[in-house]
Design a protein around this motif. Sequence first.
Motif, PDB file in Angstrom:
ATOM      1  N   LEU A  22      42.149  38.342  46.302  1.00  0.00           N
ATOM      2  CA  LEU A  22      42.775  37.712  45.142  1.00  0.00           C
ATOM      3  C   LEU A  22      42.530  36.206  45.145  1.00  0.00           C
ATOM      4  CD1 LEU A  22      46.139  39.696  45.049  1.00  0.00           C
ATOM      5  CD2 LEU A  22      44.104  40.062  43.631  1.00  0.00           C
ATOM      6  N   LEU A  23      42.572  35.586  46.324  1.00  0.00           N
ATOM      7  CA  LEU A  23      42.302  34.156  46.414  1.00  0.00           C
ATOM      8  C   LEU A  23      40.866  33.845  45.980  1.00  0.00           C
ATOM      9  CD1 LEU A  23      43.467  31.412  47.228  1.00  0.00           C
ATOM     10  CD2 LEU A  23      42.608  31.821  49.535  1.00  0.00           C
ATOM     11  N   ASN A  24      39.916  34.691  46.340  1.00  0.00           N
ATOM     12  CA  ASN A  24      38.529  34.486  45.912  1.00  0.00           C
ATOM     13  C   ASN A  24      38.377  34.624  44.404  1.00  0.00           C
ATOM     14  OD1 ASN A  24      37.322  33.855  48.356  1.00  0.00           O
ATOM     15  ND2 ASN A  24      37.074  35.997  48.913  1.00  0.00           N
ATOM     16  N   VAL A  25      39.096  35.550  43.805  1.00  0.00           N
ATOM     17  CA  VAL A  25      39.063  35.705  42.343  1.00  0.00           C
ATOM     18  C   VAL A  25      39.562  34.415  41.698  1.00  0.00           C
ATOM     19  CG1 VAL A  25      40.155  36.908  40.397  1.00  0.00           C
ATOM     20  CG2 VAL A  25      39.302  38.219  42.350  1.00  0.00           C
ATOM     21  N   ILE A  26      40.655  33.887  42.214  1.00  0.00           N
ATOM     22  CA  ILE A  26      41.245  32.663  41.669  1.00  0.00           C
ATOM     23  C   ILE A  26      40.326  31.470  41.906  1.00  0.00           C
ATOM     24  CG2 ILE A  26      43.193  31.072  41.904  1.00  0.00           C
ATOM     25  CD1 ILE A  26      44.886  33.610  42.631  1.00  0.00           C
ATOM     26  N   LEU A  27      39.745  31.376  43.103  1.00  0.00           N
ATOM     27  CA  LEU A  27      38.857  30.255  43.433  1.00  0.00           C
ATOM     28  C   LEU A  27      37.640  30.177  42.515  1.00  0.00           C
ATOM     29  CD1 LEU A  27      38.708  29.913  47.310  1.00  0.00           C
ATOM     30  CD2 LEU A  27      38.982  28.070  45.668  1.00  0.00           C
ATOM     31  N   ARG A  28      37.141  31.310  42.096  1.00  0.00           N
ATOM     32  CA  ARG A  28      35.981  31.308  41.187  1.00  0.00           C
ATOM     33  C   ARG A  28      36.320  30.650  39.860  1.00  0.00           C
ATOM     34  NH1 ARG A  28      31.800  35.770  41.496  1.00  0.00           N
ATOM     35  NH2 ARG A  28      31.565  36.031  43.725  1.00  0.00           N
ATOM     36  N   VAL A  68      46.347  40.073  36.900  1.00  0.00           N
ATOM     37  CA  VAL A  68      47.447  39.106  36.938  1.00  0.00           C
ATOM     38  C   VAL A  68      46.965  37.782  37.545  1.00  0.00           C
ATOM     39  CG1 VAL A  68      49.701  38.587  37.958  1.00  0.00           C
ATOM     40  CG2 VAL A  68      49.282  40.850  36.975  1.00  0.00           C
ATOM     41  N   CYS A  69      46.233  37.849  38.649  1.00  0.00           N
ATOM     42  CA  CYS A  69      45.728  36.638  39.301  1.00  0.00           C
ATOM     43  C   CYS A  69      44.707  35.910  38.439  1.00  0.00           C
ATOM     44  CB  CYS A  69      45.130  36.978  40.667  1.00  0.00           C
ATOM     45  SG  CYS A  69      46.388  37.443  41.869  1.00  0.00           S
ATOM     46  N   ARG A  70      43.832  36.643  37.820  1.00  0.00           N
ATOM     47  CA  ARG A  70      42.826  36.047  36.937  1.00  0.00           C
ATOM     48  C   ARG A  70      43.504  35.322  35.777  1.00  0.00           C
ATOM     49  NH1 ARG A  70      40.526  37.390  32.303  1.00  0.00           N
ATOM     50  NH2 ARG A  70      38.414  36.718  31.871  1.00  0.00           N
TER      51      ARG A  70
END
Length: 167
Positions: A22-28, A68-70
């Motif tokens: 999830l952190l990688n999705v957000i970082l992108r 949700v994270c995106r």
Amino acid sequence: MLLADRDRTAVGLIYKNYSSILLNVILRIVKYDDVAKDVLQDALLKIWRNSTNFDPSKGSLFTWLVRVCRNAAIDKTRSKDFKQRQKSEQSVDLVFISDTFGNESEANDKSVRELIFQLPEKQRTLISMSFFEGYSHPEISERLSIPLGTVKTRIRMALQHLRSIVE
């Protein structure tokens, strides 16, 4: 399901099993590690509060978590404080370039001028207006009758070029 029952261990299990993805999705989307961690924390709270919105018949838990994270990350990029940070980062980029040269102010000014002179004219003008004359991107766009996206792209390309020369 633990999440639907609002069991406290549910968020811990989600964090343990999905946080890195999830952190990688957000970082992108947000590009800044510290901001991404804050967004993840906010998203986990949102997941906890809205756990009743998850419908297993519409998709997997993982898909819902990613969505949700995106969405939280996209919301963050639209926030005023995030936009202000991006403006500040652009200013820091130029300061970084000038700081890589000696301690003498005059030498710094000369080195920065020499670097900027290596840029194509269109980029050089935009860098000068943005960083030395204090114009905002929309103001530059209006003054030069250039689309705002073009202004931002040319400034970003100029900064990338300057960074590549310095590093």
